[in-house]
Design an enzyme around this catalytic site. Sequence first.
Site, PDB file in Angstrom:
ATOM      1  N   ASP A   1       0.802  -1.237   0.000  1.00 31.09           N
ATOM      2  CA  ASP A   1       0.000   0.000   0.000  1.00 31.09           C
ATOM      3  C   ASP A   1       0.837   1.292   0.000  1.00 31.09           C
ATOM      4  O   ASP A   1       0.317   2.351  -0.312  1.00 31.09           O
ATOM      5  CB  ASP A   1      -0.937   0.031   1.217  1.00 31.09           C
ATOM      6  CG  ASP A   1      -1.865  -1.170   1.261  1.00 31.09           C
ATOM      7  OD1 ASP A   1      -2.061  -1.799   0.206  1.00 31.09           O
ATOM      8  OD2 ASP A   1      -2.381  -1.491   2.347  1.00 31.09           O
TER       9      ASP A   1
ATOM     10  N   ARG B   1      -5.982  -0.292   0.539  1.00 28.25           N
ATOM     11  CA  ARG B   1      -6.727  -0.021   1.774  1.00 28.25           C
ATOM     12  C   ARG B   1      -7.269   1.408   1.745  1.00 28.25           C
ATOM     13  O   ARG B   1      -7.955   1.747   0.783  1.00 28.25           O
ATOM     14  CB  ARG B   1      -5.821  -0.252   2.994  1.00 28.25           C
ATOM     15  CG  ARG B   1      -6.577  -0.831   4.183  1.00 28.25           C
ATOM     16  CD  ARG B   1      -5.621  -1.123   5.300  1.00 28.25           C
ATOM     17  NE  ARG B   1      -5.020  -2.411   5.189  1.00 28.25           N
ATOM     18  CZ  ARG B   1      -5.613  -3.548   5.582  1.00 28.25           C
ATOM     19  NH1 ARG B   1      -6.811  -3.532   6.092  1.00 28.25           N
ATOM     20  NH2 ARG B   1      -5.010  -4.698   5.467  1.00 28.25           N
TER      21      ARG B   1
END
Length: 335
Positions: A130, A174
């Site tokens: 991420d 996310r």
Amino acid sequence: MINRKIGVLTSGGDAPGMNAAIRAVTRAGINNGFEVFGIRQGYKGLMEGDIFKLRSEDVSGIIQTGGTFLQTARSNEFRTIEGRKLAHEQLQKYNIDSLVVIGGDGSFTGANLFSVETNINVIGIPGTIDNDLYGTDYTIGYDTALNTVVQAVDKIRDTANSHNRVFFVEVMGREAGFIAINSCIACGAEVAVIPEEQGQLDKVRDCLSTRDYKKKSTIILVAEGTEEGNAMELSEKIKVEFPKLEIRISILGHMQRGGTPSAKDRIVASFMGIAAVEALLDNQKSIMIGWQNEQPVHVPLNKVIKMHKGIPHDYLLRAESISTFIPAETKNILK
Ligand code: F6P
């Protein structure tokens, strides 16, 4: 005084390059007089005592492999004080007083508590596709994942062009849009929908309503954590408003987490592993090894978990300034 016994584990979602970090911690550790112990399946394995001694040759042949050779897990039990006590007892059995945790923000929240509650020197190494951790320009796995997305979107572009279609492509991250915005730039996608910005659906509407009929395809990259909805939800709304468009959805999913790590992931992970051992030699505790200006740096773990790493608004505007669709706000920003 430290015992010179290091435990190393990977925690949370796996990321390509984690093996390079494990290898570097093991080799740099052994070559600097430490005993190094592998812990299987993250905090879960730690609490269960799944701990074994690592030799230099045990980490041969893993630098080029995806996933994590130690395996990983997400553990709810380690979030409790009882779980962390159990983990501490297991480390005491082996006289291990230093722990290297390779993972993301959830893993570091546990690592920070563990470090405050015990006498263990905990060092974090940022490992997540991420790229969303404060204090580091770069997290292990991000480069490989980004390249995986770019290859996938290039392929989607071929079929989208052939059919004159609009594609909503959902990528991981996310609550962060690093993968989405940077794959948008690299693939020449028309719009990126990212959690860091408001009014994203309007941008998609504007893009589609001003779409040149000669344009063969439109690709909208959607970060999974966007408040306005995921790719499926956004596309459903758009389908109602633009019934003439042929719309398709592609959710790239966990393929983004696998695959051969890129050279960059292997190299940065190796230097982070070395820096973790150097930090232990220096008796550091509760820090993450960050990567800034192509150098390893020390960032306090409590800062990493408290602070947010954002995407600057002007980064987005610049990215938009080279798309065929330029939102009104973005026009003339380079003046
Ligand atoms: O944090 C890495 C990540 O791949 C995120 O991008 C994604 O939201 C999440 O993990 C998925 O987790 P899991 O594999 O547990 O479903």
